[in-house]
Design an enzyme around this catalytic site. Sequence first.
Site, PDB file in Angstrom:
ATOM      1  N   ASP A 180       0.483  -1.360   0.464  1.00 17.90           N
ATOM      2  CA  ASP A 180      -0.326   0.006   0.107  1.00 17.90           C
ATOM      3  C   ASP A 180       0.379   1.420   0.183  1.00 17.90           C
ATOM      4  OD1 ASP A 180      -1.838   1.522   0.531  1.00 17.90           O
ATOM      5  OD2 ASP A 180      -2.983   0.871   2.252  1.00 17.90           O
ATOM      6  N   ASP A 230      -2.729   1.980  -6.470  1.00 21.21           N
ATOM      7  CA  ASP A 230      -1.956   2.255  -5.330  1.00 21.21           C
ATOM      8  C   ASP A 230      -2.100   1.550  -4.438  1.00 21.21           C
ATOM      9  OD1 ASP A 230      -4.056   3.025  -3.674  1.00 21.21           O
ATOM     10  OD2 ASP A 230      -3.237   4.215  -2.327  1.00 21.21           O
ATOM     11  N   GLU A 231      -2.247  -0.019  -4.779  1.00 20.82           N
ATOM     12  CA  GLU A 231      -2.657  -1.121  -3.490  1.00 20.82           C
ATOM     13  C   GLU A 231      -2.714  -2.105  -4.626  1.00 20.82           C
ATOM     14  OE1 GLU A 231      -5.568  -1.587  -0.760  1.00 20.82           O
ATOM     15  OE2 GLU A 231      -6.020   0.580  -1.406  1.00 20.82           O
TER      16      GLU A 231
END
Length: 394
Positions: free
Chosen positions: A12, A106-107
């Site tokens: 993350d 973003d993960e």
Amino acid sequence: MEAFTESVLHVDMDAFFVEVERRERVDLRGRPVVVGGTGRRGVVAAASYEARAYGIYSAMPMVHARRLCPSVVVLPPDHHKYRAASEQVFRILRSFTPVVESLSVDEAFLDVRGLRRHYSDPVGVGMGIRDRLRQDLELPASVGIAVNKFLAKLASEAAKPDGLRHVPANESLAFLHPLPVRLLWGVGEATHASLERLGVATVGDLAEVPEATLKKHLGEAAGAHLHELSWGRDSRSVVPESVAKSISVEETYEHDLRGKESVEGELLRHANRLSSRLRTAGVTGRALTLKIRYADFTTLTRSVTLETPTDVARDLYRAARDNLLGKFALDAKPIRLIGVSMARLTSANAPRQLAVDRPAKWDDLADAVEHVRQRYGSGSIGPARLVGDPEREE
DNA sequence: TCTGGGGTCCTAGGACCC
DNA sequence: TCTGGGGTCCTAGGACCC
């Protein structure tokens, strides 16, 4: 291989949009910074940890954020930039293993079982990933490592910011049960309120509630799901690459819209944007939905299933205008948001059934329009009512 | 201090069919 | 003449996630 018992990694990125901006703006390092809408109806999309110290968090109205921290630096979002940075991040993740499932820009989840010959344990993989992201991209990331997806996600949350947390299999429940139930995937505001009424505060409390009671209060699926999670069980595997099920565009207006005329104009604009997105994705769709949010925030949707899948702006506009627009009261209340979405998507390459009233030429024309749009920008070509109005540039 | 934009999944009722 | 049960599709709304 004992050491690889916990083989799911959750990566993350920390305050992703903000950190991407800070790569170019050294002056912003160490300062409270948020990325988000700068208009009167803007909200926070990402907040630096310095800003979070003031109580600022994502989805908070920007006016509120400024009030909490008058010196906060507000940057308008540049989604192209974040998309490009995201691709760099995922290239690095895939250089470790192809089994990468993206959850958002973003993960990601990684299944690292395949790396047991190259690393002595998954913690080594996690450290390697964090080093590469930091060294190659100058971006901080947190990593959680556990036996399944949802525990790995909770572990990365616990590791933030800029850390790594490994939850060994035999410590899963000791890690999980003291956590506030609100942290569980799937427990939002409403579910949290229901659980509070049942006297549940921690995940441990949740584990004590009979499954039937949960199902009665939260619904069949949610009840069963939460019961499983409360005991640390999550059988979902890491699945690389998934296909989109719907594509949508929407806009909240700086100032409310009034009347049929302006709504139709915006509908036409949205139809063009949606068409563009569908074509870029290489899909056509059948289930068209029109969404309207009034000034009082009541939100209605009306949808229609088309006979033939389409990605053509003109078809989208006409279908929405002729089948859906009439189902809304357009003059009764001011309108703050209009959205259009397409679902039941199929690959545009799939054999198409040509409708009698839509000759193949329409596809060629639409392709040509899309080509011009990609090259010269979305405002360069379109229906006559829209072209040449610089206000409408995206 | 009013609440973005892009998504996923679930529920529930009615139509329709067997 | 008083009303089954299951399956699927469609539509609307809502919770939730980043």
